[in-house]
Design an enzyme around this catalytic site. Structure first.
Site, PDB file in Angstrom:
ATOM      1  N   LYS A  30      -1.489 -25.194   3.851  1.00  0.00           N
ATOM      2  CA  LYS A  30      -2.903 -25.381   3.537  1.00  0.00           C
ATOM      3  C   LYS A  30      -3.157 -25.126   2.047  1.00  0.00           C
ATOM      4  CE  LYS A  30      -7.268 -23.554   5.534  1.00  0.00           C
ATOM      5  NZ  LYS A  30      -7.756 -22.592   6.555  1.00  0.00           N
ATOM      6  N   SER A  46     -10.401 -24.617   9.992  1.00  0.00           N
ATOM      7  CA  SER A  46     -10.339 -25.276   8.709  1.00  0.00           C
ATOM      8  C   SER A  46      -8.927 -25.682   8.285  1.00  0.00           C
ATOM      9  CB  SER A  46     -10.931 -24.342   7.637  1.00  0.00           C
ATOM     10  OG  SER A  46     -10.187 -23.135   7.539  1.00  0.00           O
ATOM     11  N   SER A  50      -9.722 -20.694  12.594  1.00  0.00           N
ATOM     12  CA  SER A  50      -9.222 -21.795  11.774  1.00  0.00           C
ATOM     13  C   SER A  50      -7.726 -22.056  11.867  1.00  0.00           C
ATOM     14  CB  SER A  50      -9.612 -21.583  10.308  1.00  0.00           C
ATOM     15  OG  SER A  50     -10.995 -21.779  10.131  1.00  0.00           O
TER      16      SER A  50
END
Length: 450
Positions: A73, A148, A172
């Site tokens: 990420k 996310s 997330s």
């Protein structure tokens, strides 16, 4: 399965030691996935691969991830690279140091392919992003990938990597895992250092892996865990095991209250089948009243958004127009939140932690919840603007994940029973520091179903 066998599986059979060839093939594939990768880092990745090959030629290995291609990420700093945070390009910055978790994976032998997409500043459970769009969901075409850590879940589901790091403040890691049909492992708060990681909520943020299997998730978690002497919250405790043990007969709880009454029929059927499977494996199944968790979502939101408002206060004051409408609206609302609401939410957190330890873990070793109510929503049905319906969507997607962040508990999101080929994900939840027990049960269930 040993750590070395797992690494070989993750590294696409590196017996010949040709990490560079594997990396070139992985980069070529990754460069075709522009909704999943923000960018690849070919020079850095190939340099890491060549180092692995030099050592392999000497009969040596860097560690349990020798030559394994991963990606992460876009919120973890790496010296000399730009961290983008899923935000407007003017928010990106060149990192001066490398996050502890990436440094530990490097030392274990990973080859880091590059940056994966994410929700803007890690603030959307759907994975949609006003600046960058939405990563494709390889498992359920047209559905949101979850957020996310959207790119992390999508990259694994697409077969681009076997594991990826994500962060979890309200779900997330677990939500993208559920949406994309992969494994997501949120550790105990304080298990993994967040040094060099973009903050959202200092009280709730956790870093952990998403992976193609429980074995791979627990291997990565074992590598990144432990105090680094910088993060003051990270506990000086032994890392979780990288390998499975057959779990003893456990007491496993399932909610019998109205808290889970609204789940999809397919999810209810999946939980029924899982109960039966666990009983067949010799575990005890206990009905629990988990309605307490249903009261914790708002307190979790108050803490997360109050702390996010503090993180973003300076930039929001001068560049509010550079935020996407959903994120901007949430931050502006948080700025108006009274201080006593935050203090009260922290009091609720402490009391709830005590209650759950006494009233839940006094009766069971672990408990199981859905990760999502059912399947993820379709991307074209979700409005990214600051619509009142978005607040309802955020609340419903995090219904079963957000309370666990407030409590600081570890949870493993595991693809569960499938209906018509679609995954219905469940969470295995345990008391603080019980990652080994959770992963052992998860791996047992995964193996029996395979």
């Amino acid at each position: 399965m040993t750590a070395q066998t797992i690494a070989q599986q993750m590294g696409a059979r590196l017996e010949a030691g040709d990490a560079e060839a594997v990396t070139r093939a992985a980069l070529k594939l990754a460069q075709t996935e522009d909704t999943i990768f923000v960018r690849t880092e070919p020079e850095a990745a190939l340099a890491q691969a060549r180092t692995c090959d030099v050592l392999a030629a000497r009969g040596q290995a860097m560690g349990p991830l020798h030559g394994v291609t991963l990606a992460h990420k876009d919120m973890f700093d790496r010296a000399g690279q730009v961290t983008g945070f899923g935000a407007h390009p003017d928010a990106a910055r060149a990192a001066t140091g490398t996050s502890t978790v990436l440094a530990r994976l490097d030392a274990a032998g990973q080859v880091d392919l590059g940056r994966l997409t994410m929700s803007e500043f890690a603030m959307s459970p759907t994975g949609q992003n006003a600046h960058w769009g939405v990563a494709r969901n390889p498992r359920i075409p047209g559905a949101v990938p979850g957020g996310s850590s959207s790119g992390s879940g999508a990259a694994i589901a697409a077969g681009l990597v076997r594991a990826a790091l994500g962060s979890d403040t309200g779900g997330s890691i677990r939500l993208p895992a559920a949406c994309c049909g992969v494994v997501g492992f949120k550790p105990t708060k304080g298990r993994v250092p967040v040094t060099g990681v973009m903050p959202l909520s200092y009280t709730l943020d956790c870093v952990g892996p998403l992976a193609a299997s429980v074995a791979e998730a627990r291997l990565v978690l074992s590598i990144i865990s432990g105090a680094d002497g910088i993060d003051p919250v990270c506990a000086d405790r032994p890392a979780p095991r990288a390998y499975a043990r057959s779990p003893q007969k456990l007491r496993i709880g399932f909610d019998a209250s109205a808290y889970t009454a609204g789940i999809a029929p397919e999810m209810a059927e999946g939980l029924r089948r899982l109960k039966a499977l666990l009983q067949d494996l010799g575990h005890g199944v206990v009905d629990l009243d988990l309605s307490l968790l249903d009261t914790l979502g708002e307190a979790s939101n108050v803490i997360a958004m109050s702390e996010a408002a503090a993180v973003h206060a300076d930039r929001l004051a001068v560049a509010a127009e550079r935020y996407g409408p959903q994120v901007r609206s949430r931050l502006l609302q948080a700025e108006a939140m009274p201080g006593y609401a935050y203090v009260r939410a922290m009091q609720i957190r402490l009391k709830a932690q005590q209650q759950v330890n006494q009233e839940v873990f006094g009766k069971v070793d672990l408990f199981i919840l859905p990760t999502l109510i059912g399947l993820p929503p379709m991307a074209d049905a979700v409005n990214i603007s600051a619509d009142p319906k978005m607040a309802s969507l955020i609340g419903s997607m995090g219904k079963y994940t957000r309370p666990l962040n407030l409590l600081g508990l570890p949870a493993l999101s595991l693809p569960g029973h499938e209906a018509e080929g679609l995954p219905y994900s469940v969470q295995i939840v345990g008391p603080a520091w019980s990652e080994d027990l959770i992963a052992d049960l998860g791996q047992q269930v995964e193996t029996v179903r395979a």
